[in-house]
Scaffold this motif. Sequence first.
Motif, PDB file in Angstrom:
ATOM      1  N   ALA A  72     -52.499  49.813   7.637  1.00 58.42           N
ATOM      2  CA  ALA A  72     -51.848  49.092   6.537  1.00 58.42           C
ATOM      3  C   ALA A  72     -51.135  50.050   5.595  1.00 58.42           C
ATOM      4  N   LEU A  73     -51.748  51.209   5.351  1.00 56.65           N
ATOM      5  CA  LEU A  73     -51.125  52.217   4.494  1.00 56.65           C
ATOM      6  C   LEU A  73     -49.805  52.691   5.099  1.00 56.65           C
ATOM      7  N   ASN A  74     -49.797  52.869   6.414  1.00 52.70           N
ATOM      8  CA  ASN A  74     -48.566  53.266   7.113  1.00 52.70           C
ATOM      9  C   ASN A  74     -47.478  52.211   6.921  1.00 52.70           C
ATOM     10  N   GLU A  75     -47.855  50.937   7.039  1.00 50.54           N
ATOM     11  CA  GLU A  75     -46.889  49.852   6.810  1.00 50.54           C
ATOM     12  C   GLU A  75     -46.384  49.855   5.375  1.00 50.54           C
ATOM     13  N   LEU A  76     -47.262  50.192   4.437  1.00 53.25           N
ATOM     14  CA  LEU A  76     -46.856  50.222   3.030  1.00 53.25           C
ATOM     15  C   LEU A  76     -45.795  51.293   2.796  1.00 53.25           C
ATOM     16  N   TYR A  77     -45.951  52.438   3.443  1.00 51.80           N
ATOM     17  CA  TYR A  77     -44.917  53.477   3.386  1.00 51.80           C
ATOM     18  C   TYR A  77     -43.618  52.970   4.013  1.00 51.80           C
ATOM     19  N   LEU A  78     -43.742  52.381   5.223  1.00 54.00           N
ATOM     20  CA  LEU A  78     -42.551  51.988   5.981  1.00 54.00           C
ATOM     21  C   LEU A  78     -41.756  50.881   5.303  1.00 54.00           C
ATOM     22  N   THR A  79     -42.427  50.045   4.527  1.00 56.77           N
ATOM     23  CA  THR A  79     -41.740  48.935   3.857  1.00 56.77           C
ATOM     24  C   THR A  79     -41.325  49.280   2.433  1.00 56.77           C
ATOM     25  N   GLY A  80     -41.444  50.553   2.069  1.00 57.16           N
ATOM     26  CA  GLY A  80     -41.042  50.959   0.726  1.00 57.16           C
ATOM     27  C   GLY A  80     -41.952  50.429  -0.352  1.00 57.16           C
ATOM     28  N   GLY A  81     -43.202  50.152   0.003  1.00 65.32           N
ATOM     29  CA  GLY A  81     -44.116  49.497  -0.923  1.00 65.32           C
ATOM     30  C   GLY A  81     -44.516  50.313  -2.119  1.00 65.32           C
ATOM     31  N   PHE A  82     -44.478  51.633  -2.000  1.00 65.39           N
ATOM     32  CA  PHE A  82     -44.881  52.452  -3.134  1.00 65.39           C
ATOM     33  C   PHE A  82     -43.900  52.307  -4.297  1.00 65.39           C
ATOM     34  N   GLU A  83     -42.627  52.333  -3.959  1.00 66.05           N
ATOM     35  CA  GLU A  83     -41.610  52.231  -5.011  1.00 66.05           C
ATOM     36  C   GLU A  83     -41.595  50.842  -5.631  1.00 66.05           C
ATOM     37  N   LYS A  84     -41.635  49.804  -4.760  1.00 60.69           N
ATOM     38  CA  LYS A  84     -41.451  48.439  -5.248  1.00 60.69           C
ATOM     39  C   LYS A  84     -42.710  47.845  -5.872  1.00 60.69           C
ATOM     40  N   SER A  85     -43.881  48.304  -5.421  1.00 59.05           N
ATOM     41  CA  SER A  85     -45.114  47.705  -5.928  1.00 59.05           C
ATOM     42  C   SER A  85     -45.801  48.600  -6.937  1.00 59.05           C
ATOM     43  N   GLY A  86     -45.057  49.549  -7.505  1.00 54.50           N
ATOM     44  CA  GLY A  86     -45.665  50.502  -8.419  1.00 54.50           C
ATOM     45  C   GLY A  86     -46.403  49.847  -9.570  1.00 54.50           C
ATOM     46  N   GLY A 523     -31.119  22.351  -4.205  1.00 50.60           N
ATOM     47  CA  GLY A 523     -31.854  23.523  -4.663  1.00 50.60           C
ATOM     48  C   GLY A 523     -32.306  24.486  -3.605  1.00 50.60           C
ATOM     49  N   ILE A 524     -31.599  24.530  -2.467  1.00 52.63           N
ATOM     50  CA  ILE A 524     -31.936  25.512  -1.435  1.00 52.63           C
ATOM     51  C   ILE A 524     -30.975  26.683  -1.577  1.00 52.63           C
ATOM     52  N   GLN A 525     -31.486  27.819  -2.027  1.00 51.99           N
ATOM     53  CA  GLN A 525     -30.629  29.006  -2.203  1.00 51.99           C
ATOM     54  C   GLN A 525     -30.626  29.795  -0.894  1.00 51.99           C
ATOM     55  N   VAL A 526     -30.019  29.169   0.101  1.00 57.75           N
ATOM     56  CA  VAL A 526     -30.141  29.692   1.461  1.00 57.75           C
ATOM     57  C   VAL A 526     -29.529  31.082   1.613  1.00 57.75           C
ATOM     58  N   ASP A 527     -28.577  31.412   0.768  1.00 60.22           N
ATOM     59  CA  ASP A 527     -27.956  32.729   0.838  1.00 60.22           C
ATOM     60  C   ASP A 527     -28.821  33.817   0.213  1.00 60.22           C
ATOM     61  N   LYS A 528     -29.855  33.426  -0.534  1.00 62.94           N
ATOM     62  CA  LYS A 528     -30.718  34.400  -1.200  1.00 62.94           C
ATOM     63  C   LYS A 528     -32.094  34.523  -0.545  1.00 62.94           C
ATOM     64  N   ILE A 529     -32.464  33.567   0.285  1.00 60.15           N
ATOM     65  CA  ILE A 529     -33.822  33.535   0.831  1.00 60.15           C
ATOM     66  C   ILE A 529     -34.130  34.798   1.620  1.00 60.15           C
ATOM     67  N   HIS A 530     -33.170  35.262   2.410  1.00 63.99           N
ATOM     68  CA  HIS A 530     -33.416  36.465   3.207  1.00 63.99           C
ATOM     69  C   HIS A 530     -33.711  37.660   2.300  1.00 63.99           C
ATOM     70  N   ASP A 531     -32.981  37.778   1.195  1.00 61.82           N
ATOM     71  CA  ASP A 531     -33.226  38.878   0.262  1.00 61.82           C
ATOM     72  C   ASP A 531     -34.611  38.763  -0.374  1.00 61.82           C
ATOM     73  N   TRP A 532     -35.036  37.521  -0.677  1.00 66.97           N
ATOM     74  CA  TRP A 532     -36.374  37.333  -1.247  1.00 66.97           C
ATOM     75  C   TRP A 532     -37.454  37.823  -0.280  1.00 66.97           C
ATOM     76  N   THR A 533     -37.332  37.423   0.968  1.00 62.49           N
ATOM     77  CA  THR A 533     -38.358  37.799   1.954  1.00 62.49           C
ATOM     78  C   THR A 533     -38.289  39.288   2.271  1.00 62.49           C
ATOM     79  N   ASP A 534     -37.068  39.820   2.355  1.00 61.86           N
ATOM     80  CA  ASP A 534     -36.912  41.229   2.718  1.00 61.86           C
ATOM     81  C   ASP A 534     -37.394  42.151   1.596  1.00 61.86           C
ATOM     82  N   SER A 535     -37.124  41.777   0.363  1.00 60.39           N
ATOM     83  CA  SER A 535     -37.481  42.638  -0.771  1.00 60.39           C
ATOM     84  C   SER A 535     -38.974  42.617  -1.085  1.00 60.39           C
ATOM     85  N   THR A 536     -39.686  41.644  -0.551  1.00 63.89           N
ATOM     86  CA  THR A 536     -41.130  41.548  -0.831  1.00 63.89           C
ATOM     87  C   THR A 536     -41.984  41.744   0.412  1.00 63.89           C
TER      88      THR A 536
END
Length: 612
Positions: A72-86, A523-536
């Motif tokens: 899981a720690l390896n995945e956290l590095y690979l997904t940029g989790g340290f920067e985003k979840s600081g 109210g479906i922000q279909v153009d933003k959903i991918h960014d929501w899932t990718d950024s988190t």
Amino acid sequence: MRVHLIFLLIGLAAAVPGKRSKSRRDTTTLASLHSRKLYLNPLYAEFDEPSKTTIDDLYRLKGLRVLEFYQALNELYLTGGFEKSGTINKIILSQPEIPNDTFHLLIRTLRRTRDELKEGDASLEELNTQLEGTTDSELTQKLLKAVKLAVRNATQTTDAEETSWLQKILKIDLNSVEDLKALNEGNGEDAKLLADLLEQLKAKLDSGDFKKISSATQNAFYTGVGGVDDVRATVVGGARLIYNMGLDNGKEQCVKLKNAVSTDIKFYKRLDWAMEIVKKLNRSDEETGRPGYSYIFESFFDDVAPEGQLIFSPSKMLKIRTMLPLLKDLESVEDLELLMKMLRSVTRDKYRIREHKKLFDSLQDDDKVLEILNEKFELNLEDKATAILYRNILETIAGISVDSAYFHRYVKSVKSIMDTQDPKKILNNIISGSELSRDSKWRDIFQSISAAFEIDKQAQPEVIAPFKELNSTVSGSYQEVFLAMKMLLEGSESSEQIEAKCQFIDQFFTGLKQRDTVIDAIGIQVDKIHDWTDSTKYIDALVEVLKAADSFKNLNRLLDFHAKYTTVDQKPMESMDLIDNFIIYLEQSSRWNRKNFLHINFEEFNMWEEEE
């Protein structure tokens, strides 16, 4: 220590790393390996053995899920989790203590919030509900507010945004045909709310479009789609399919899903495997823009996939620097049948290692290699360059084989690829996918190939169909297509219910004059959903880190060990190498990995052992 751990988990650890012991075979090349009569053992040659001090400290963690934590720690590095979840990390680790019930509430809230985002909902309803229900706990409030801030920052959303029409209609108690009839009769507060919502929507839409979606939605309740939650999920899922595939392809994908589920009631497992491939090979070629995962889908689902057992199954713990040269050599072979003749001959050869060493030693002379191979294996090769290529392949496979069983598996892998319609294309696609893995390590491509085999295992054509020809039908994101399919699967007890959802999508979206306006109005922000899932996506890894620890006390113990032995100060790439190295050690250990299937009885099976 507390301050130290805070900086550690946000990627700026001030730890002094344990000295990384150099493997005695670190600098071994294939040529020097055979000239020195040493033969690679991938269980040891491809990673650095931990020092005695490291292992002694590791045993102090006995009983903890160390392997799962490091994965899981390896995945956290690979997904940029340290920067985003600081922010989350700082709040968690700055606490003197977190009770177990609060720790597990945090895990559940993170997971459910991530699920909401995957379903196209950025309202953070789960977080808001937990915040309202835990006002008596200052610590819980602090933790949940930190999570909310981190998610809002990542998704670039705010609480100030207007509640969407779909979110408002979810407040209505509408779960059956009877509920719908009561609402249509105008009884109660829900009926008034529904009437108001419909008037608001009607004012924004073309009259024909409004009538069309109203009729389709009414029919959905009568045809078995489900309650208001199911209707909402179907509309959002349909919108995502259409946005990423187009109207006709999106509708067809839904029908393929229905057919797959009617054939395999556990199709959702294959869908999870597909999402793993997308996650692990998500880098794109800089020139073509083509993502790495598309190569695997093309070779294993568009074309005829290699049959039988998982190809290159013994290679799980190898490095990409070892596998890529072998794959490229295999790709450059003009006559794979002739190569197989040589490899089969070696697998049938009963000589002990002394004879093999004599053969390998004799092959080191480039001027004699053509003559020796032709004589030994009756190959009739015509030029020295081809003979050297065959020698390199033979030596590489022998070099990465722990024993005769491994050698046989590699030879069978080459045979499986050779028996496909276009073996060179498969090899080229595996090479291309390898070069687009997240961290340029073989682990991602190995696990992606494994996932492809799991999808294809005992599968009928209807089960494979949803994964075929995606490179030509998906104009957006594979991930979005698969998440949309998951939304349609959830709450569906049968293929008939999915069929009803497909009909609803068809009736709702086909023929709309202003489809984008309709999607925006409800109210479906279909153009933003991918960014929501990718950024988190880092939240998935963070949840797994916390789950592996299972308590705040254990989390600190595991992070303390990580700081001491697998961290390099302010050098995340080097830290990742240490983590990857340590994962390999843990995976090959039956003590730390109960699923380990590579525990070899060397005395009984070692093909490359010296005679007594």
